[in-house]
Write a protein that holds these residues in place. Sequence first.
Motif, PDB file in Angstrom:
ATOM      1  N   TRP A 321       3.729 -15.218 -10.741  1.00 54.11           N
ATOM      2  CA  TRP A 321       3.301 -15.074 -12.141  1.00 54.11           C
ATOM      3  C   TRP A 321       3.403 -13.634 -12.623  1.00 54.11           C
ATOM      4  CZ3 TRP A 321      -1.760 -18.195 -10.938  1.00 54.11           C
ATOM      5  CH2 TRP A 321      -1.408 -19.540 -10.666  1.00 54.11           C
ATOM      6  N   PHE A 322       3.359 -12.684 -11.694  1.00 58.38           N
ATOM      7  CA  PHE A 322       3.367 -11.271 -12.077  1.00 58.38           C
ATOM      8  C   PHE A 322       4.704 -10.576 -11.826  1.00 58.38           C
ATOM      9  CE2 PHE A 322      -1.366 -11.367 -10.732  1.00 58.38           C
ATOM     10  CZ  PHE A 322      -1.719 -11.945 -11.941  1.00 58.38           C
ATOM     11  N   ILE A 323       5.625 -11.228 -11.112  1.00 56.88           N
ATOM     12  CA  ILE A 323       6.814 -10.533 -10.630  1.00 56.88           C
ATOM     13  C   ILE A 323       7.674 -10.013 -11.779  1.00 56.88           C
ATOM     14  CG2 ILE A 323       8.343 -12.544 -10.488  1.00 56.88           C
ATOM     15  CD1 ILE A 323       8.012  -9.686  -7.904  1.00 56.88           C
ATOM     16  N   GLY A 324       7.656 -10.675 -12.918  1.00 54.70           N
ATOM     17  CA  GLY A 324       8.480 -10.237 -14.041  1.00 54.70           C
ATOM     18  C   GLY A 324       7.734  -9.398 -15.058  1.00 54.70           C
ATOM     19  N   LEU A 325       6.486  -9.045 -14.764  1.00 53.65           N
ATOM     20  CA  LEU A 325       5.671  -8.275 -15.702  1.00 53.65           C
ATOM     21  C   LEU A 325       5.571  -6.821 -15.267  1.00 53.65           C
ATOM     22  CD1 LEU A 325       2.681 -10.769 -16.213  1.00 53.65           C
ATOM     23  CD2 LEU A 325       4.848 -10.670 -17.464  1.00 53.65           C
ATOM     24  N   ASP A 326       5.139  -5.986 -16.201  1.00 50.40           N
ATOM     25  CA  ASP A 326       4.903  -4.573 -15.890  1.00 50.40           C
ATOM     26  C   ASP A 326       3.514  -4.451 -15.258  1.00 50.40           C
ATOM     27  OD1 ASP A 326       4.947  -1.858 -15.714  1.00 50.40           O
ATOM     28  OD2 ASP A 326       4.646  -1.482 -17.856  1.00 50.40           O
ATOM     29  N   VAL A 327       3.450  -4.707 -13.963  1.00 53.63           N
ATOM     30  CA  VAL A 327       2.183  -4.802 -13.232  1.00 53.63           C
ATOM     31  C   VAL A 327       2.136  -3.738 -12.146  1.00 53.63           C
ATOM     32  CG1 VAL A 327       0.798  -6.257 -11.686  1.00 53.63           C
ATOM     33  CG2 VAL A 327       1.891  -7.256 -13.698  1.00 53.63           C
ATOM     34  N   GLN A 328       0.962  -3.133 -11.974  1.00 51.19           N
ATOM     35  CA  GLN A 328       0.744  -2.154 -10.907  1.00 51.19           C
ATOM     36  C   GLN A 328       0.360  -2.904  -9.619  1.00 51.19           C
ATOM     37  OE1 GLN A 328       0.647   1.334 -11.279  1.00 51.19           O
ATOM     38  NE2 GLN A 328       0.845   1.504 -13.499  1.00 51.19           N
ATOM     39  N   HIS A 329       1.245  -2.939  -8.639  1.00 55.22           N
ATOM     40  CA  HIS A 329       0.960  -3.548  -7.339  1.00 55.22           C
ATOM     41  C   HIS A 329       0.296  -2.501  -6.445  1.00 55.22           C
ATOM     42  CE1 HIS A 329       3.647  -6.609  -8.841  1.00 55.22           C
ATOM     43  NE2 HIS A 329       3.529  -7.326  -7.735  1.00 55.22           N
ATOM     44  N   VAL A 330      -0.935  -2.750  -6.044  1.00 50.58           N
ATOM     45  CA  VAL A 330      -1.675  -1.804  -5.205  1.00 50.58           C
ATOM     46  C   VAL A 330      -1.860  -2.413  -3.811  1.00 50.58           C
ATOM     47  CG1 VAL A 330      -3.807  -0.509  -4.902  1.00 50.58           C
ATOM     48  CG2 VAL A 330      -2.893  -0.864  -7.208  1.00 50.58           C
ATOM     49  N   ASP A 331      -1.256  -1.782  -2.822  1.00 52.79           N
ATOM     50  CA  ASP A 331      -1.374  -2.238  -1.434  1.00 52.79           C
ATOM     51  C   ASP A 331      -2.550  -1.512  -0.792  1.00 52.79           C
ATOM     52  OD1 ASP A 331      -0.918  -3.351   1.042  1.00 52.79           O
ATOM     53  OD2 ASP A 331       0.734  -1.991   1.550  1.00 52.79           O
ATOM     54  N   ASP A 332      -3.682  -2.197  -0.662  1.00 52.39           N
ATOM     55  CA  ASP A 332      -4.905  -1.578  -0.139  1.00 52.39           C
ATOM     56  C   ASP A 332      -5.251  -2.213   1.198  1.00 52.39           C
ATOM     57  OD1 ASP A 332      -7.370  -0.474   0.373  1.00 52.39           O
ATOM     58  OD2 ASP A 332      -8.135  -0.720  -1.664  1.00 52.39           O
ATOM     59  N   ARG A 333      -4.994  -1.492   2.280  1.00 55.83           N
ATOM     60  CA  ARG A 333      -5.205  -2.049   3.616  1.00 55.83           C
ATOM     61  C   ARG A 333      -6.673  -2.138   4.001  1.00 55.83           C
ATOM     62  NH1 ARG A 333      -0.644  -4.410   3.557  1.00 55.83           N
ATOM     63  NH2 ARG A 333      -0.987  -5.000   5.722  1.00 55.83           N
ATOM     64  N   ALA A 334      -7.568  -1.568   3.194  1.00 62.58           N
ATOM     65  CA  ALA A 334      -8.998  -1.738   3.460  1.00 62.58           C
ATOM     66  C   ALA A 334      -9.439  -3.169   3.174  1.00 62.58           C
ATOM     67  CB  ALA A 334      -9.820  -0.773   2.599  1.00 62.58           C
ATOM     68  N   LEU A 335      -8.576  -3.957   2.548  1.00 62.02           N
ATOM     69  CA  LEU A 335      -8.887  -5.345   2.224  1.00 62.02           C
ATOM     70  C   LEU A 335      -8.396  -6.322   3.286  1.00 62.02           C
ATOM     71  CD1 LEU A 335      -8.088  -5.428  -1.618  1.00 62.02           C
ATOM     72  CD2 LEU A 335     -10.308  -5.195  -0.509  1.00 62.02           C
ATOM     73  N   CYS A 336      -7.859  -5.805   4.379  1.00 60.78           N
ATOM     74  CA  CYS A 336      -7.387  -6.733   5.413  1.00 60.78           C
ATOM     75  C   CYS A 336      -7.597  -6.157   6.819  1.00 60.78           C
ATOM     76  CB  CYS A 336      -5.914  -7.088   5.200  1.00 60.78           C
ATOM     77  SG  CYS A 336      -4.819  -5.662   5.021  1.00 60.78           S
ATOM     78  N   CYS A 337      -8.797  -5.654   7.075  1.00 59.41           N
ATOM     79  CA  CYS A 337      -9.126  -5.187   8.424  1.00 59.41           C
ATOM     80  C   CYS A 337      -9.300  -6.388   9.352  1.00 59.41           C
ATOM     81  CB  CYS A 337     -10.421  -4.374   8.399  1.00 59.41           C
ATOM     82  SG  CYS A 337     -10.324  -2.842   7.455  1.00 59.41           S
ATOM     83  N   GLY A 338      -9.166  -6.125  10.633  1.00 56.67           N
ATOM     84  CA  GLY A 338      -9.435  -7.167  11.609  1.00 56.67           C
ATOM     85  C   GLY A 338     -10.921  -7.266  11.904  1.00 56.67           C
ATOM     86  N   THR A 339     -11.283  -8.226  12.718  1.00 53.69           N
ATOM     87  CA  THR A 339     -12.671  -8.366  13.160  1.00 53.69           C
ATOM     88  C   THR A 339     -12.904  -7.388  14.315  1.00 53.69           C
ATOM     89  OG1 THR A 339     -11.982 -10.196  14.590  1.00 53.69           O
ATOM     90  CG2 THR A 339     -12.818 -10.761  12.401  1.00 53.69           C
ATOM     91  N   PRO A 340     -14.148  -7.276  14.819  1.00 60.79           N
ATOM     92  CA  PRO A 340     -14.399  -6.333  15.913  1.00 60.79           C
ATOM     93  C   PRO A 340     -13.426  -6.568  17.079  1.00 60.79           C
ATOM     94  CG  PRO A 340     -16.459  -7.189  15.081  1.00 60.79           C
ATOM     95  CD  PRO A 340     -15.371  -7.964  14.398  1.00 60.79           C
ATOM     96  N   PRO A 341     -12.913  -5.486  17.660  1.00 58.48           N
ATOM     97  CA  PRO A 341     -13.382  -4.090  17.527  1.00 58.48           C
ATOM     98  C   PRO A 341     -12.756  -3.299  16.384  1.00 58.48           C
ATOM     99  CG  PRO A 341     -11.740  -4.208  19.246  1.00 58.48           C
ATOM    100  CD  PRO A 341     -11.931  -5.623  18.774  1.00 58.48           C
ATOM    101  N   ASP A 342     -11.752  -3.871  15.684  1.00 56.27           N
ATOM    102  CA  ASP A 342     -11.018  -3.108  14.663  1.00 56.27           C
ATOM    103  C   ASP A 342     -11.949  -2.561  13.570  1.00 56.27           C
ATOM    104  OD1 ASP A 342      -8.735  -2.129  13.177  1.00 56.27           O
ATOM    105  OD2 ASP A 342      -9.007  -3.845  11.850  1.00 56.27           O
ATOM    106  N   CYS A 343     -12.647  -3.440  12.862  1.00 55.79           N
ATOM    107  CA  CYS A 343     -13.508  -2.983  11.770  1.00 55.79           C
ATOM    108  C   CYS A 343     -14.699  -2.169  12.284  1.00 55.79           C
ATOM    109  CB  CYS A 343     -13.991  -4.162  10.936  1.00 55.79           C
ATOM    110  SG  CYS A 343     -14.894  -5.427  11.865  1.00 55.79           S
ATOM    111  N   GLU A 344     -15.095  -2.418  13.532  1.00 54.00           N
ATOM    112  CA  GLU A 344     -16.215  -1.670  14.115  1.00 54.00           C
ATOM    113  C   GLU A 344     -15.806  -0.215  14.368  1.00 54.00           C
ATOM    114  OE1 GLU A 344     -19.559  -2.287  17.631  1.00 54.00           O
ATOM    115  OE2 GLU A 344     -17.625  -3.325  17.759  1.00 54.00           O
ATOM    116  N   TRP A 345     -14.629  -0.002  14.911  1.00 55.17           N
ATOM    117  CA  TRP A 345     -14.128   1.355  15.136  1.00 55.17           C
ATOM    118  C   TRP A 345     -13.990   2.108  13.814  1.00 55.17           C
ATOM    119  CZ3 TRP A 345      -9.610  -0.453  18.795  1.00 55.17           C
ATOM    120  CH2 TRP A 345     -10.147  -0.759  20.072  1.00 55.17           C
ATOM    121  N   LYS A 346     -13.480   1.423  12.821  1.00 55.74           N
ATOM    122  CA  LYS A 346     -13.289   2.071  11.520  1.00 55.74           C
ATOM    123  C   LYS A 346     -14.629   2.445  10.889  1.00 55.74           C
ATOM    124  CE  LYS A 346      -8.813  -0.068  10.648  1.00 55.74           C
ATOM    125  NZ  LYS A 346      -8.041  -1.071   9.896  1.00 55.74           N
TER     126      LYS A 346
END
Length: 390
Positions: A321-346
Amino acid sequence: MRGKPVPAKAILVLCIASFLAGSLFTSRNWARPSAGHQVNDIPVEVEKLSKVTHDCERKRKLAEKSTSEDIIGEVTRTHQAIKSLDKTISTLEMEIAAARTRQSAGELSLGRVSNHTLQKAFVVIGINTAFSSKKRRDSLRETWMPKGAKLKKLEKEKGIVIRFVIGHSVTPGGVLDRAIDAENAEYQDFLRLGHIEGYHELSTKTRLYFSTAVTMWDAEYYVKVDDDVHLNLGMLVSRLSLHRSKPRTYIGCMKSGPVLSQKEVKYHEPEFWKFGEEGNKYFRHATGQIYAISKDLAAYISINSPILHRYANEDVSLGAWFIGLDVQHVDDRALCCGTPPDCEWKRQTGNVCAASFDWSCSGICRSVERMKDVHNSCGEGDGAVWNTEL
């Protein structure tokens, strides 16, 4: 008349005398300087002229530098003003179109009058859930999601609205719908949509969620998250607030997975032929566990809902729906952390995650049993969201 001829010697003497007299007169005139302009003054005048010329050159350069800096500053201010004006115009256009859509629609699916005053909010968080997910919902209420009076306080004081999003069963008013009605009467944390629930209706559900939410809350952002994902609300709203000045914002963990043409596999795409040759990948889009869009994009979905094409996978549909629009794509890796131990270390290093889940399960594996452990290990603390400045 004729005179006597002059002797040659006399002529020669006369010529020499004339030459000597002329030479004497000429040398005296050249030796006498004119009054008021002495020869000795010439170097002084030359020095003064040089100083004046140097001073003029210096002033000219200063004037050019000042003018250049003024022009650059003016251009910068004008560019910023144009960007701000563009965002304002875009927002107004979307709001006007959304208001027209609400007016022509008459009444909302929830029976509310279309011209009611919208509740202001910073973000609306819709949690995708199903009839069979009562235990998942309870696991969220016991961890990162406030309930009861705290949920209402979060809306009023911080502008954070949280609702479980669900449609209706194939038998309206049946046992499944009555169970949701009873649960909602207890917790007051549901948003009911007008579609029939089903796994293959997720694209429809996503479209209806944004279309409905934008007609109920006037929010800066609208978030969709699955009910087996752990959130840190304070960190989530902090991440969203970083992009408030950007128009038409689409935020999430961007990916580009393969287009699966085999019918027997999960995430099969029946319309695989639209994406080119076999083995091609999808366009860039946010992973479906969690993503956020700004108000103007939610209004766009609401306005164009009837003609937005739905693919098999809802995250692909939203990206399309957005691919043909003037849209700001923001790749935020804080929205896809893993479960412990990944998010725990962070968290221990000060990089608290906004969302955590397991890629292998498209959510937290065995989320009902593990959500509390993930919250204890990776949670930001109950007071974090209340201390977040928006």
